[in-house]
Motif scaffolding. Structure first.
Motif, PDB file in Angstrom:
ATOM      1  N   GLU A 382       0.781  -1.329  -0.173  1.00 58.87           N
ATOM      2  CA  GLU A 382       0.171  -0.187   0.040  1.00 58.87           C
ATOM      3  C   GLU A 382       0.879   1.301   0.128  1.00 58.87           C
ATOM      4  OE1 GLU A 382      -4.257   0.434   2.110  1.00 58.87           O
ATOM      5  OE2 GLU A 382      -2.506   0.649   3.495  1.00 58.87           O
ATOM      6  N   ARG A 383       1.865   1.007   0.977  1.00 61.02           N
ATOM      7  CA  ARG A 383       2.819   2.608   0.991  1.00 61.02           C
ATOM      8  C   ARG A 383       3.517   2.770  -0.363  1.00 61.02           C
ATOM      9  NH1 ARG A 383       3.962   6.504   1.021  1.00 61.02           N
ATOM     10  NH2 ARG A 383       5.223   7.902   2.344  1.00 61.02           N
ATOM     11  N   LEU A 387       3.007   6.041  -3.364  1.00 62.32           N
ATOM     12  CA  LEU A 387       3.974   6.995  -3.960  1.00 62.32           C
ATOM     13  C   LEU A 387       3.412   7.399  -5.475  1.00 62.32           C
ATOM     14  CD1 LEU A 387       7.214   4.933  -3.699  1.00 62.32           C
ATOM     15  CD2 LEU A 387       6.572   7.057  -2.328  1.00 62.32           C
ATOM     16  N   TRP A 388       2.611   6.799  -5.932  1.00 60.34           N
ATOM     17  CA  TRP A 388       2.173   7.283  -7.181  1.00 60.34           C
ATOM     18  C   TRP A 388       0.910   8.495  -7.261  1.00 60.34           C
ATOM     19  CZ3 TRP A 388       4.601   4.755 -11.466  1.00 60.34           C
ATOM     20  CH2 TRP A 388       5.322   3.929 -11.261  1.00 60.34           C
ATOM     21  N   PHE A 409       5.638  -2.180 -14.569  1.00 54.91           N
ATOM     22  CA  PHE A 409       4.449  -2.568 -15.008  1.00 54.91           C
ATOM     23  C   PHE A 409       4.188  -4.481 -14.678  1.00 54.91           C
ATOM     24  CE2 PHE A 409       0.682  -3.465 -17.751  1.00 54.91           C
ATOM     25  CZ  PHE A 409      -0.037  -2.022 -17.608  1.00 54.91           C
ATOM     26  N   PRO A 410       5.231  -5.196 -14.885  1.00 55.12           N
ATOM     27  CA  PRO A 410       5.047  -6.701 -14.465  1.00 55.12           C
ATOM     28  C   PRO A 410       4.490  -6.750 -13.171  1.00 55.12           C
ATOM     29  CG  PRO A 410       6.949  -6.291 -15.782  1.00 55.12           C
ATOM     30  CD  PRO A 410       6.576  -5.032 -15.433  1.00 55.12           C
ATOM     31  N   ALA A 411       4.908  -5.995 -12.035  1.00 56.89           N
ATOM     32  CA  ALA A 411       4.537  -6.082 -10.725  1.00 56.89           C
ATOM     33  C   ALA A 411       3.034  -5.708 -10.656  1.00 56.89           C
ATOM     34  CB  ALA A 411       5.602  -5.105  -9.863  1.00 56.89           C
ATOM     35  N   LEU A 412       2.616  -4.504 -11.389  1.00 53.73           N
ATOM     36  CA  LEU A 412       1.435  -4.223 -11.354  1.00 53.73           C
ATOM     37  C   LEU A 412       0.265  -5.234 -11.978  1.00 53.73           C
ATOM     38  CD1 LEU A 412       1.882  -0.573 -12.597  1.00 53.73           C
ATOM     39  CD2 LEU A 412       1.576  -1.224 -10.179  1.00 53.73           C
ATOM     40  N   ASN A 426      -7.546  -2.259  -5.410  1.00 56.35           N
ATOM     41  CA  ASN A 426      -7.626  -1.097  -5.872  1.00 56.35           C
ATOM     42  C   ASN A 426      -6.811  -0.030  -6.327  1.00 56.35           C
ATOM     43  OD1 ASN A 426     -10.233  -2.103  -5.477  1.00 56.35           O
ATOM     44  ND2 ASN A 426     -10.712  -1.238  -3.412  1.00 56.35           N
ATOM     45  N   LEU A 427      -5.830   0.238  -5.307  1.00 60.95           N
ATOM     46  CA  LEU A 427      -4.787   0.868  -5.748  1.00 60.95           C
ATOM     47  C   LEU A 427      -3.892   0.519  -6.781  1.00 60.95           C
ATOM     48  CD1 LEU A 427      -3.302   1.488  -2.067  1.00 60.95           C
ATOM     49  CD2 LEU A 427      -4.292   3.471  -3.477  1.00 60.95           C
TER      50      LEU A 427
END
Length: 490
Positions: A382-383, A387-388, A409-412, A426-427
């Motif tokens: 979450e932290r 940052l974004w 992007f792969p992590a997202l 959601n984030l």
């Protein structure tokens, strides 16, 4: 016992002894001319003062006189005399022992504090010597063993343990107040005092920062800060000594009670550094401050440490690269709470970092951030995603999106498919939408590359699974009793 105490006070001459004995033979309600003893009409007080504070004249004047009862020319001698008397240290572990004597000493200390607070005439060298001697005898002491107990493991502080308070605080507090007023007094000349407030004196002051009593550490913080400001000749020694304290804490003991207070002092000191920064100041940042991110007890002093680091970057923005590399070096792998703190500090640094310094560290930085985004600890993920929401952070990302998006992007995508926490999901979706709005074509390319990589990974998994199946089949065919090796070809 009283013979030992009495022997500490010098007798100026045999004449003084005779005068002293003559004064003792006076009636309790009478006073010798100029002695000022009429102020102590209470017989109990007189007996206590006679025991602890002998009637012999010290520095040429009766020490129990009040400052208002002597001429201005004699006040400094009376000041020295009272300081000498306060060099007697009592045992406070027994609360019913020497009660009258302790109260009399406390009253004398308050007189000294009041005298120094009034900014008297310039302190003579004997007065400076007597002041430093009195403070040394009363303050400098070895803490009992329970101050450095090894009950806590790996340098972690047990918040359930109550701090240990010195029973002599009623006297110590006044001595600390006296030392602070004395050091800051305009009547004290630095060129005279530096002979006695020397490296040894300062070293013992810094050693006291390991006290468990927060009241004592607050007093020490104010005193050391004033010493640093008044005695320029001692500044390098103070910086080196505090640096050594940090090194010992980080690499040896991981146990010290005064790290936060020492950092608070240096937060103010760093603000006053002249530009360009000296090499010794940069070395202090790299070898003393940045390693303080390593201990598990970081949370106790993190706010002060983060402030010091930010002050360095504001002074010299090029140091941001050094700081980020140091933070990545000491990044916690198994301590989620520290990761959250590190992410918060990184956000503060990224708000003031220059583009050139950012580009030097952005690849390893965002590789680490991608790991945090995928963390199963929801607070870490979450932290990292918060940052974004930072405008300055997004400006840096937008300017360098060709390098950053393929890393992140792969992590997202992994989060969007697998993460267990709804808030993190959601984030993640919000961040992906923001990136699509930033550069849709680049995001599409990242998605395509991610799918290809996933296909390659899946093929490798299937191939490995087939190999294991052939091994199992071969093992069932061969006789186990034959103990023969089985060769399986790919």
């Amino acid at each position: 016992m009283w013979k030992q105490i009495l022997s500490k006070f010098p007798r100026k001459s045999h004449k003084s002894d005779r005068d002293s004995s003559r004064n003792h033979n006076l009636d309790p309600n009478e006073s010798s001319p100029g002695s000022g003893r009429a102020n102590f009409a209470n017989p109990a007080v007189k007996r206590a003062s006679a025991a602890v504070f002998p009637a012999c004249v010290i520095a040429g004047i009766e020490p129990l006189l009040a400052f208002k009862d002597v001429t201005n020319s004699e006040k400094m001698n009376l000041f020295i005399s009272k300081l000498s008397l306060c060099c007697v240290v009592f045992d406070f572990t027994d609360p019913i022992k020497n009660i009258q004597e302790k109260e009399l000493k406390r009253a004398t200390l308050l007189e000294l504090l009041d005298f120094v607070s009034q900014n008297p005439s310039k302190f003579s060298e004997p007065a400076v010597l007597a002041s430093c001697k009195m403070c040394s005898i009363n303050l400098f002491r070895v803490f009992p063993p329970n101050y450095r107990s090894s009950n806590t493991s790996s340098g972690e502080y047990d918040n359930d343990d109550e701090p240990t308070f010195d029973p002599a605080w009623s006297h110590l507090q006044i001595v600390y107040d006296f030392l602070l007023k004395f050091v800051t007094s305009s009547s004290l000349e630095a060129k005279v005092a530096k002979k006695y407030i020397d490296n040894s004196f300062i070293l013992k002051i810094i050693d006291l920062f390991d006290s468990e009593d927060p009241r004592e550490r607050d007093c020490l913080k104010a005193i050391l800060h004033r010493i640093y400001g008044k005695f320029m000749i001692h500044r390098p020694f103070i910086r080196n000594t505090v640096s050594n304290v940090f090194h010992r804490f980080v690499f040896e003991t991981e146990k010290h009670n005064g790290i936060a207070e020492l950092l608070e002092i240096f937060g103010s000191v760093i603000t006053g550094f002249a530009l360009p920064l000296k090499d010794e100041h940069r070395i202090f940042l790299w070898k003393a401050l940045i390693p303080l991110h390593k201990p598990k007890s970081l949370g106790i002093y993190f706010q002060q440490l983060s402030y010091c680091v930010t002050q360095f970057i504001e002074k010299e923005p090029k140091l941001a690269t050094t700081v980020v590399k140091g933070i990545l070096k000491y990044w916690p792998i198994t301590n989620s709470q520290k990761e959250v703190m590190f992410l918060g500090e990184l956000e503060e640094i990224l708000e003031v970092i220059n583009m050139a310094e950012f580009q030097e560290v952005m690849v390893p930085l965002f590789w680490r951030l991608s790991k945090c985004i995928n963390s199963y600890h929801f607070q870490v993920a979450e932290r990292a995603l918060f940052l974004w929401n930072n405008d300055q952070f997004m400006k840096l990302v937008a300017h360098n999106r060709q390098d950053i998006l393929p890393i992140v992007f792969p992590a997202l995508e992994v989060n969007a498919q697998n993460h267990w926490n709804q808030a993190v999901l959601n984030l993640t979706v919000n961040v992906k939408k923001t990136l699509v709005e930033m550069d849709d074509a680049l995001v599409s390319a990242c998605i395509s590359n991610y799918q290809k990589e996933q296909k390659t990974i899946n093929m490798a998994v299937e191939k490995r699974k087939e190999v294991w199946e052939r091994l199992e089949n071969a093992a069932t065919v061969e006789s186990i009793a034959r103990n023969t090796a089985i060769l399986v070809t790919h």
